[in-house]
Design a protein around this motif. Structure first.
Motif, PDB file in Angstrom:
ATOM      1  N   ASN A   1      50.968  47.925  52.048  1.00  0.00           N
ATOM      2  CA  ASN A   1      49.693  48.238  51.403  1.00  0.00           C
ATOM      3  C   ASN A   1      49.800  48.119  49.880  1.00  0.00           C
ATOM      4  O   ASN A   1      48.878  47.650  49.209  1.00  0.00           O
ATOM      5  N   LYS A   2      50.932  48.549  49.357  1.00  0.00           N
ATOM      6  CA  LYS A   2      51.156  48.419  47.912  1.00  0.00           C
ATOM      7  C   LYS A   2      51.192  46.951  47.492  1.00  0.00           C
ATOM      8  O   LYS A   2      50.712  46.599  46.406  1.00  0.00           O
ATOM      9  N   GLN A   3      51.758  46.134  48.331  1.00  0.00           N
ATOM     10  CA  GLN A   3      51.808  44.704  48.014  1.00  0.00           C
ATOM     11  C   GLN A   3      50.412  44.095  47.964  1.00  0.00           C
ATOM     12  O   GLN A   3      50.145  43.202  47.158  1.00  0.00           O
ATOM     13  N   VAL A   4      49.522  44.594  48.811  1.00  0.00           N
ATOM     14  CA  VAL A   4      48.135  44.131  48.776  1.00  0.00           C
ATOM     15  C   VAL A   4      47.499  44.503  47.439  1.00  0.00           C
ATOM     16  O   VAL A   4      46.854  43.676  46.776  1.00  0.00           O
ATOM     17  N   ILE A   5      47.699  45.757  47.030  1.00  0.00           N
ATOM     18  CA  ILE A   5      47.128  46.218  45.765  1.00  0.00           C
ATOM     19  C   ILE A   5      47.786  45.501  44.591  1.00  0.00           C
ATOM     20  O   ILE A   5      47.117  45.141  43.612  1.00  0.00           O
ATOM     21  N   GLN A   6      49.095  45.291  44.675  1.00  0.00           N
ATOM     22  CA  GLN A   6      49.794  44.589  43.601  1.00  0.00           C
ATOM     23  C   GLN A   6      49.222  43.186  43.407  1.00  0.00           C
ATOM     24  O   GLN A   6      49.005  42.741  42.273  1.00  0.00           O
ATOM     25  N   LYS A   7      48.976  42.497  44.500  1.00  0.00           N
ATOM     26  CA  LYS A   7      48.411  41.151  44.412  1.00  0.00           C
ATOM     27  C   LYS A   7      47.050  41.193  43.730  1.00  0.00           C
ATOM     28  O   LYS A   7      46.712  40.310  42.931  1.00  0.00           O
ATOM     29  N   ILE A   8      46.276  42.223  44.024  1.00  0.00           N
ATOM     30  CA  ILE A   8      44.956  42.372  43.400  1.00  0.00           C
ATOM     31  C   ILE A   8      45.105  42.627  41.901  1.00  0.00           C
ATOM     32  O   ILE A   8      44.425  42.016  41.074  1.00  0.00           O
ATOM     33  N   LEU A   9      46.020  43.536  41.551  1.00  0.00           N
ATOM     34  CA  LEU A   9      46.191  43.917  40.149  1.00  0.00           C
ATOM     35  C   LEU A   9      46.728  42.770  39.297  1.00  0.00           C
ATOM     36  O   LEU A   9      46.468  42.712  38.094  1.00  0.00           O
ATOM     37  N   GLU A  10      47.485  41.912  39.908  1.00  0.00           N
ATOM     38  CA  GLU A  10      48.095  40.816  39.154  1.00  0.00           C
ATOM     39  C   GLU A  10      47.247  39.547  39.178  1.00  0.00           C
ATOM     40  O   GLU A  10      47.705  38.472  38.813  1.00  0.00           O
ATOM     41  N   SER A  11      45.994  39.700  39.606  1.00  0.00           N
ATOM     42  CA  SER A  11      45.092  38.555  39.633  1.00  0.00           C
ATOM     43  C   SER A  11      43.829  38.886  38.843  1.00  0.00           C
ATOM     44  O   SER A  11      43.585  40.040  38.488  1.00  0.00           O
ATOM     45  N   ASN A  12      43.045  37.882  38.562  1.00  0.00           N
ATOM     46  CA  ASN A  12      41.708  38.091  38.012  1.00  0.00           C
ATOM     47  C   ASN A  12      40.770  38.240  39.199  1.00  0.00           C
ATOM     48  O   ASN A  12      40.179  37.271  39.668  1.00  0.00           O
ATOM     49  N   TYR A  13      40.683  39.457  39.672  1.00  0.00           N
ATOM     50  CA  TYR A  13      40.036  39.715  40.948  1.00  0.00           C
ATOM     51  C   TYR A  13      38.575  39.289  40.917  1.00  0.00           C
ATOM     52  O   TYR A  13      37.794  39.734  40.082  1.00  0.00           O
ATOM     53  N   SER A  14      38.209  38.422  41.850  1.00  0.00           N
ATOM     54  CA  SER A  14      36.866  37.839  41.849  1.00  0.00           C
ATOM     55  C   SER A  14      35.796  38.857  42.195  1.00  0.00           C
ATOM     56  O   SER A  14      34.641  38.686  41.835  1.00  0.00           O
ATOM     57  N   ALA A  15      36.190  39.930  42.911  1.00  0.00           N
ATOM     58  CA  ALA A  15      35.190  40.931  43.291  1.00  0.00           C
ATOM     59  C   ALA A  15      34.722  41.746  42.097  1.00  0.00           C
ATOM     60  O   ALA A  15      33.704  42.426  42.163  1.00  0.00           O
ATOM     61  N   ALA A  16      35.483  41.695  41.007  1.00  0.00           N
ATOM     62  CA  ALA A  16      35.104  42.464  39.813  1.00  0.00           C
ATOM     63  C   ALA A  16      34.043  41.690  39.041  1.00  0.00           C
ATOM     64  O   ALA A  16      34.287  41.149  37.975  1.00  0.00           O
ATOM     65  N   SER A  17      32.846  41.644  39.601  1.00  0.00           N
ATOM     66  CA  SER A  17      31.780  40.827  39.023  1.00  0.00           C
ATOM     67  C   SER A  17      30.773  41.651  38.239  1.00  0.00           C
ATOM     68  O   SER A  17      30.291  41.230  37.194  1.00  0.00           O
ATOM     69  N   THR A  18      30.429  42.854  38.734  1.00  0.00           N
ATOM     70  CA  THR A  18      29.467  43.694  38.029  1.00  0.00           C
ATOM     71  C   THR A  18      30.138  44.385  36.851  1.00  0.00           C
ATOM     72  O   THR A  18      31.371  44.434  36.751  1.00  0.00           O
ATOM     73  N   ASP A  19      29.319  44.944  35.966  1.00  0.00           N
ATOM     74  CA  ASP A  19      29.856  45.669  34.806  1.00  0.00           C
ATOM     75  C   ASP A  19      30.680  46.873  35.262  1.00  0.00           C
ATOM     76  O   ASP A  19      31.723  47.176  34.665  1.00  0.00           O
ATOM     77  N   TYR A  20      30.210  47.554  36.290  1.00  0.00           N
ATOM     78  CA  TYR A  20      30.959  48.710  36.784  1.00  0.00           C
ATOM     79  C   TYR A  20      32.295  48.274  37.376  1.00  0.00           C
ATOM     80  O   TYR A  20      33.324  48.922  37.168  1.00  0.00           O
ATOM     81  N   ASP A  21      32.275  47.177  38.111  1.00  0.00           N
ATOM     82  CA  ASP A  21      33.527  46.667  38.667  1.00  0.00           C
ATOM     83  C   ASP A  21      34.492  46.255  37.564  1.00  0.00           C
ATOM     84  O   ASP A  21      35.707  46.484  37.662  1.00  0.00           O
ATOM     85  N   LYS A  22      33.973  45.655  36.535  1.00  0.00           N
ATOM     86  CA  LYS A  22      34.834  45.245  35.418  1.00  0.00           C
ATOM     87  C   LYS A  22      35.455  46.460  34.745  1.00  0.00           C
ATOM     88  O   LYS A  22      36.631  46.437  34.354  1.00  0.00           O
TER      89      LYS A  22
ATOM     90  N   ILE B   1      36.064  49.426  36.178  1.00  0.00           N
ATOM     91  CA  ILE B   1      37.066  49.987  37.097  1.00  0.00           C
ATOM     92  C   ILE B   1      38.334  49.137  37.084  1.00  0.00           C
ATOM     93  O   ILE B   1      39.453  49.655  36.959  1.00  0.00           O
ATOM     94  N   PHE B   2      38.140  47.846  37.205  1.00  0.00           N
ATOM     95  CA  PHE B   2      39.292  46.951  37.315  1.00  0.00           C
ATOM     96  C   PHE B   2      40.121  46.949  36.036  1.00  0.00           C
ATOM     97  O   PHE B   2      41.358  46.864  36.089  1.00  0.00           O
ATOM     98  N   ALA B   3      39.462  47.075  34.892  1.00  0.00           N
ATOM     99  CA  ALA B   3      40.186  47.135  33.619  1.00  0.00           C
ATOM    100  C   ALA B   3      41.066  48.377  33.556  1.00  0.00           C
ATOM    101  O   ALA B   3      42.217  48.312  33.088  1.00  0.00           O
TER     102      ALA B   3
END
Length: 883
Positions: free
Chosen positions: A192-213, A215-217
């Motif tokens: 599960n951590k590897q899944v999150i790590q992959k997300i954190l080390e990418s420019n996650y496409s789901a972070a599209s809205t201002d709120y998502d941006k 959170i992701f930041a």
């Protein structure tokens, strides 16, 4: 394997034999001879001989048919064993018959021509229903291989089911040097951590809205701050020293103006007493608001005696540095603990020099301490207890720290001795002691509790509290009176250092000191440090878990996962309710109440709606007060912890939020909350080897069904049964049912108390049956999962959800239990195993498997265990809870 069709063992020939041109020269055939004889008149002797020949032929044909049939059956059985072997016994017997016989007849015609029937071997019939085809899709092959790769067929499942189901997995997954425990739970958490790590080390496409941006930041900055080991090494111990200086200042009272007006007179002794009270109050409030336990603990939970949904204040003993009372009497562990405290005291003694050095190296780092005010006297107070000591020469520093460290450990040992034993701490009746706040303020007079509460800014001031163990409160007062201020201050400092030093660079003395203690307590190899990225993802989960969970569920929790997971749970609830009528110790009235409680349980699966993981705005608001700086890992942890604690205190006096969760979506765990009467299953545990919505149901109900039935059963275990369907403590069972339950619980306590582990030093330590009884009773719920699976089997099979897997020569019933056992595979260091025996209400994994199935007759039936098998005890020796 292709379906077999019944067929005869010989072919029938319809065409006549062709004769050659020289037929007249060929010797007469047997048929011709018989025909010639048939044309001649029969003498009485010939008639007798013919009858005897026919009788002999008939008898012979019968015996030949029987022999061929038996041989054919043996061949089918050998093939069946080849393709469907059971590990210790033959597969369930086939139904139907497999015997046919052919008869011979003699018919006399008007022409006196004799005709004989062809003697046919027996025609075999199928030994059962046509064999089902196994799924050969790649996913099925992979799933089958994962199961086969776990098993150790050299073990007898009827005697050692844990090793049979997990032996190969344990051999293939040796305990990593940097971990004290590693099993299927930890393995899935790592994935599960590897899944999150992959997300954190990418420019996650789901972070599209201002709120998502937003959170992701925060997630990425938190992760980056943890990964930046170069900066952590550069900053060194400065963040911890800053924190410790604040604690010292607050404790000394120098953070406030305590000077009296010239015209105000007062007793100096009273003034000193007040100064100490104010100082201890301020220091404790500061520490507790940053998640650092010391002296006592407060929690916000429902008032289970009046209204479980009204959030009240609970006062209890704290967690201690050493995990349990037993450790404070172990000389080797106590010596290590003293050495660690001494190292920390020395490391933090020269704070002024360190502060100046770090400011030179990192001029951008701004201290929140006023060097002109602090320290009021040199630290540590080597020269005395309460009076400002003279600064010791450097060569006396170690001697002073050694003495003070010994006093700190002795002080905490007294606190631990005054605390309630862990098994008694689980008793919800004994630990519910409501009292007016004045009881606490009058007994524990060294703390100004109204001022303490103001630190957390609750919207409702408590006038009534619940004390888990009143005797500890009284003991704490006496211990504080008997202990010099310098020792108490050193205790507070070391509690802060031990909690916060893991967030420093690994080259610091403080980090290495706390690591020394952890290695001694858990048996981790000295100097073995795990992957930094894995550690940092874990910190992101711990501090921003709902934010990380938003993206985690989008990656791994799609399809019908939530729907199927929920169905498994609801099917188990139905099975439990049905079983109530067959439980010998539950009378009708109690059974009706138990069914009502089961119906009232809230089921939460996957992810929360408060904060709403599917709504970026909700998550952004939840973490609005968490300040994240990608250059300040230490500060990020403190900010997150403080925000979480303040949110919790804001619940005081309010109604419970029915949609809130105590676990993050990526957590590999589940829980039952008695006051809320809810069972919760994060998406993190709804992954293989626990669950997949694509699995055949006999696997899903065996693995995740165990998790679900375990949490449901907690509602009716030794503690859970004391809460009614509204989460209120009351006697809702009849006396006879309660007495019957107690007999069953006594059986479980006795059973598990007989189990023991190797302490790594040549000795054995027994499981605490009283401490683990609630969890052991929870594990008995596996039988409800088995019943739930059986109840839905026909419909499930018809819908295609009971498909077979290739290469698995086990029945579905056997695979149900194998699937259950596999989730508990775990290797553990002896030191960690000892710690678990002393502190963990869960039994060791081996006994969670073997102890559980030994109480389920369906297990022994599935594996056809002999009556002498270890895991097939006689009925009178079984602890059967649920009928």
């Amino acid at each position: 394997m292709a379906d077999r069709e019944a067929r005869t063992s010989t072919d029938e020939e319809d065409a006549s034999l062709l004769r050659g041109n020289h037929e007249e020269h060929d010797p007469p055939t047997l048929g011709e001879r018989i025909n010639s004889i048939a044309q001649e008149p029969l003498t009485p002797l010939s008639k007798i001989l013919l009858v005897l020949v026919l009788a002999l032929l008939l008898t012979t044909s019968i015996f030949v048919g029987l022999f061929a049939g038996s041989q054919h059956r043996l061949r089918l059985e050998r093939e069946d064993r080849k393709h469907h072997p059971a590990p210790t016994a033959s597969s369930p017997p086939h139904t139907g018959t497999a015997t046919t016989t052919a008869t011979a007849t003699a018919t006399a015609t008007s022409t006196a021509r004799t005709t004989t029937t062809v003697i046919l071997p027996p025609i075999p019939v199928p030994t059962g229903a046509p064999e089902e085809k196994a799924c050969l899709d790649p996913s099925c092959i992979i799933l089958s291989a994962s199961i086969l790769s776990s098993l150790d067929p050299s073990k007898d499942p009827c005697d050692d089911f844990y090793d049979f189901a997990n032996g190969a997995w344990l051999n293939a997954n040796p305990l990593p040097a940097d971990k004290s425990s590693f099993g299927q739970f930890e393995h899935l958490a790592q994935q599960n951590k590897q899944v999150i790590q992959k997300i954190l080390e990418s420019n996650y496409s789901a972070a599209s809205t201002d709120y998502d941006k937003e959170i992701f930041a925060k997630l990425k900055d938190f992760y980056t701050s943890c990964l930046d080991e170069k900066r952590l090494d550069e900053i060194g111990q400065l963040p911890l020293i800053e924190f410790v200086n604040t604690v010292r200042k607050l404790y000394s009272g120098k953070s406030r103006d305590t000077k009296k007006p010239d015209d105000e007179e007062g007793d100096d002794e009273d003034d000193e007493k007040k100064r100490k009270k104010d100082g201890l109050t301020a220091a404790l409030a500061f520490l507790h608001s940053r998640g650092i336990g010391a002296l006592f603990n407060f929690d916000i939970e429902g008032d289970v005696g009046v209204d479980p949904n009204h959030m009240a204040l609970w006062f209890s003993q704290p967690d201690f540095v050493l995990p349990s009372k037993e450790y404070y009497s172990e000389k080797a562990i106590v010596k290590v603990y003293k050495d660690v405290v001494e190292r920390l005291l020395v490391a933090l003694a020269d704070e002024n020099e360190e502060l100046q050095r770090r400011r030179t190296i990192s001029p951008g780092f701004v201290s929140n301490e006023d060097a002109n005010v602090w320290p009021p006297w040199p630290w540590p107070p080597w020269g005395g207890d309460d009076d400002p000591p003279k600064k010791d020469p450097s060569d006396n520093k170690t001697m002073g720290a050694h003495k003070l460290a010994k006093q700190v450990v002795q002080f905490e040992a007294r606190l631990a001795e005054a605390s309630l034993d862990l098994d008694l701490l689980q008793d919800p009746i004994a630990t519910y002691n409501p009292a007016p706040l004045s009881n606490l303020t009058e007994v524990l007079s060294q703390v100004d509790f109204p001022t303490y509460f103001s630190t957390f800014t609750p919207r409702w001031f408590p006038k009534r509290i619940i004390i888990t163990y009143p005797a500890y409160m009284s003991s704490l007062e006496k211990i504080l009176d008997d202990t010099p201020s310098g020792v108490i201050e050193a205790y507070l400092i070391t509690r802060a250092a031990l909690t916060l030093s893991p967030y420093l660079g690994m080259g610091t003395e403080a980090w290495q000191a706390q690591r020394q203690l952890m290695e001694a307590l858990t048996g981790i190899k000295k100097g073995a440090v795990g992957d930094r990225a894995e550690y940092c993802v874990g910190q992101v989960e711990s501090n921003l878990g709902f934010a990380a969970g938003r993206y985690f569920i989008q990656e791994v929790f799609g399809g019908n996962s939530k729907k199927k997971g929920t169905k498994v749970i609801t099917d188990i609830v139905k099975a439990f309710k049905i079983s109530l009528k067959d439980i010998d110790w539950v009378d009708q009235k109690s059974a009706k109440a138990a069914a009502e409680k089961a119906d009232a349980i809230r089921i939460k699966v996957g992810y929360p709606t408060s904060p709403n993981t599917e709504d970026a705005r909700s998550i952004a608001r939840y973490y609005n007060n968490v300040a994240v700086d990608k250059k300040d890992f230490f500060g990020n942890v403190l900010s997150s912890t403080k925000s979480e604690l303040f949110k919790k205190w804001l619940q005081l006096g309010r109604k419970r939020d029915p949609d809130s969760w105590e676990m993050f979506p990526s957590t590999v765990n589940a829980y039952f909350n008695p006051p809320a009467n809810e069972i919760v299953f994060p998406a993190g545990i709804l992954q293989p080897p626990f669950f997949s919505h694509k699995w055949p149901n006999y696997l899903a109900y065996g693995a995740f069904g165990q998790v679900a039935s375990h949490e449901l059963t907690h509602a009716f275990d030794s503690a859970g049964r004391l809460y009614n369907q509204d989460g209120k403590l009351e006697q809702w069972w009849t006396n006879s049912t309660s007495e019957g339950f107690q007999r069953k619980q006594d059986c479980i306590v006795k059973q598990y108390s007989a189990y023991s582990i190797d302490d790594g030093k040549g000795g054995r330590i027994h499981v605490n049956g009283n401490l683990t009884s609630g969890e052991n009773i929870g594990d008995t719920g596996l039988v409800q999962a088995f019943r739930a699976w059986n109840a839905q089997f026909e419909a499930s099979k018809k819908a295609g959800y009971e498909y077979l897997l290739p290469g698995l020569n086990f029945t579905r019933e056997q695979l149900f239990f194998i699937s259950f056992a596999r989730i508990w595979a775990r290797a553990m260091k002896p030191a960690a195993a000892v710690q678990r025996i002393r502190t963990d209400p869960h039994s060791p994994s081996r006994y969670r498997v073997d102890g559980t199935v030994s109480n389920i007759p369906e297990f022994a039936q599935a594996f056809k265990c002999s009556k002498h098998a270890k895991l097939n005890p006689p009925k009178e020796k079984r602890c059967i809870f649920w009928g």
